[in-house]
Scaffold this motif. Structure first.
Motif, short mmCIF file in Angstrom:
data_model
loop_
_atom_site.label_atom_id
_atom_site.label_comp_id
_atom_site.label_asym_id
_atom_site.label_seq_id
_atom_site.Cartn_x
_atom_site.Cartn_y
_atom_site.Cartn_z
N MET A 160 0.81 -1.21 0.00
CA MET A 160 0.00 0.00 0.00
C MET A 160 0.86 1.28 0.00
O MET A 160 0.36 2.35 -0.21
N ALA A 161 2.19 1.12 0.23
CA ALA A 161 3.04 2.29 0.41
C ALA A 161 3.09 3.16 -0.84
O ALA A 161 3.24 4.38 -0.75
N ASN A 162 2.97 2.53 -2.03
CA ASN A 162 3.07 3.28 -3.28
C ASN A 162 1.73 3.74 -3.82
O ASN A 162 1.66 4.26 -4.91
N ILE A 163 0.68 3.51 -3.07
CA ILE A 163 -0.65 3.89 -3.53
C ILE A 163 -0.86 5.39 -3.35
O ILE A 163 -0.57 5.96 -2.28
N ARG A 164 -1.35 6.02 -4.39
CA ARG A 164 -1.71 7.45 -4.29
C ARG A 164 -3.01 7.54 -3.53
O ARG A 164 -4.04 7.05 -3.97
N ASP A 165 -2.98 8.19 -2.40
CA ASP A 165 -4.16 8.29 -1.54
C ASP A 165 -5.12 9.36 -2.09
O ASP A 165 -4.75 10.53 -2.20
N LEU A 166 -6.34 8.93 -2.44
CA LEU A 166 -7.33 9.86 -2.97
C LEU A 166 -8.31 10.34 -1.91
O LEU A 166 -9.22 11.12 -2.22
N THR A 167 -8.13 9.89 -0.69
CA THR A 167 -9.06 10.24 0.39
C THR A 167 -9.20 11.75 0.52
O THR A 167 -8.21 12.49 0.58
N GLY A 168 -10.44 12.22 0.55
CA GLY A 168 -10.73 13.65 0.70
C GLY A 168 -10.77 14.41 -0.60
O GLY A 168 -11.22 15.57 -0.63
N GLN A 169 -10.32 13.79 -1.69
CA GLN A 169 -10.33 14.49 -2.97
C GLN A 169 -11.72 14.42 -3.61
O GLN A 169 -12.51 13.52 -3.35
#
Length: 216
Positions: free
Chosen positions: A1-10
């Motif tokens: 999961m470290a390389n996942i672009r976090d989209l939370t809140g977008q």
């Protein structure tokens, strides 16, 4: 999961990303999103980032209703031309239509552009001098409804072009019954009555009306 672009809140159009839900075996990411309409839905990250997914589905439904509203209220209730389009298709495809036997029953069709898109038919009509007192007329009565074979005509002009209209000849002139009636200055009913009584064209043309000779 470290390389996942976090989209939370977008936000993506109507969607706000709440959290990551799962990653499948192909490394596709799925996010729980909340739509502006209040619906929560799991949506693929690729659809969010590409702009292909803009809502939970409510946006497409709204646009669809708007298109139907524009067609129904903008045209069908107000424009005679819309009913011309509907009638043209009914004659060709509705076997319950009383005129089907003269159109669809004889193989007459409507071109695909017109059959499936009123707007295209409407644009052609307005570009080709449509007026509310005119009717659509096929130039070749054995042909179908398409831009190359249609024109706008008065009811009388269309009647003169009907395949069932009888052509009569006298002294080199060839005209329909309706055209002969106009030429002779008599009603169509009188002309038809004389034909039904098997009058010759010479007698029809030279029989006076109310004491007056019709033509020289």
């Amino acid at each position: 999961m470290a390389n996942i672009r976090d989209l939370t809140g977008q936000r993506f159009t109507r969607l706000e990303v709440l959290r990551l839900v799962k990653q499948d075996k192909h490394y596709n990411l799925y996010w729980l999103c909340k739509c502006d309409c209040g619906v929560e839905k799991i949506i693929g990250g690729s659809g969010l980032k590409s702009g292909a997914t803009k809502s939970c589905g409510c946006l497409n439904r709204e646009l669809s209703r708007k298109r139907k509203t524009n067609l129904t209220h903008g045209y069908s209730n107000k424009e005679r031309l819309y009913w011309t389009w509907k009638g043209m298709k009914a004659r060709c495809y509705n076997k319950n239509n009383k005129r089907y036997q003269h159109y669809g029953g004889k193989g007459v069709t409507v071109c695909d552009d017109w059959k499936h898109d009123y707007q295209k038919f409407r644009r052609w009509a307005l570009d080709n001098h449509y007026e509310d007192n005119l009717t659509i007329d096929r130039i070749d009565n054995n042909g179908s409804y398409c831009p190359e074979n249609c024109r706008w005509a008065t009811s009388k002009e269309q009647a003169n072009n009907q395949s069932r209209n009888r052509i009569l000849e006298y002294q080199g002139k060839k005209m329909t019954m309706s055209q002969w009636a106009d030429y002779l200055g008599i009603t169509y009913g009188t002309m038809n009555s004389r034909i039904q009584r098997k009058w010759s064209m010479e007698r029809i043309v030279n029989t006076p009306i109310r004491g007056h000779l019709i033509v020289n």
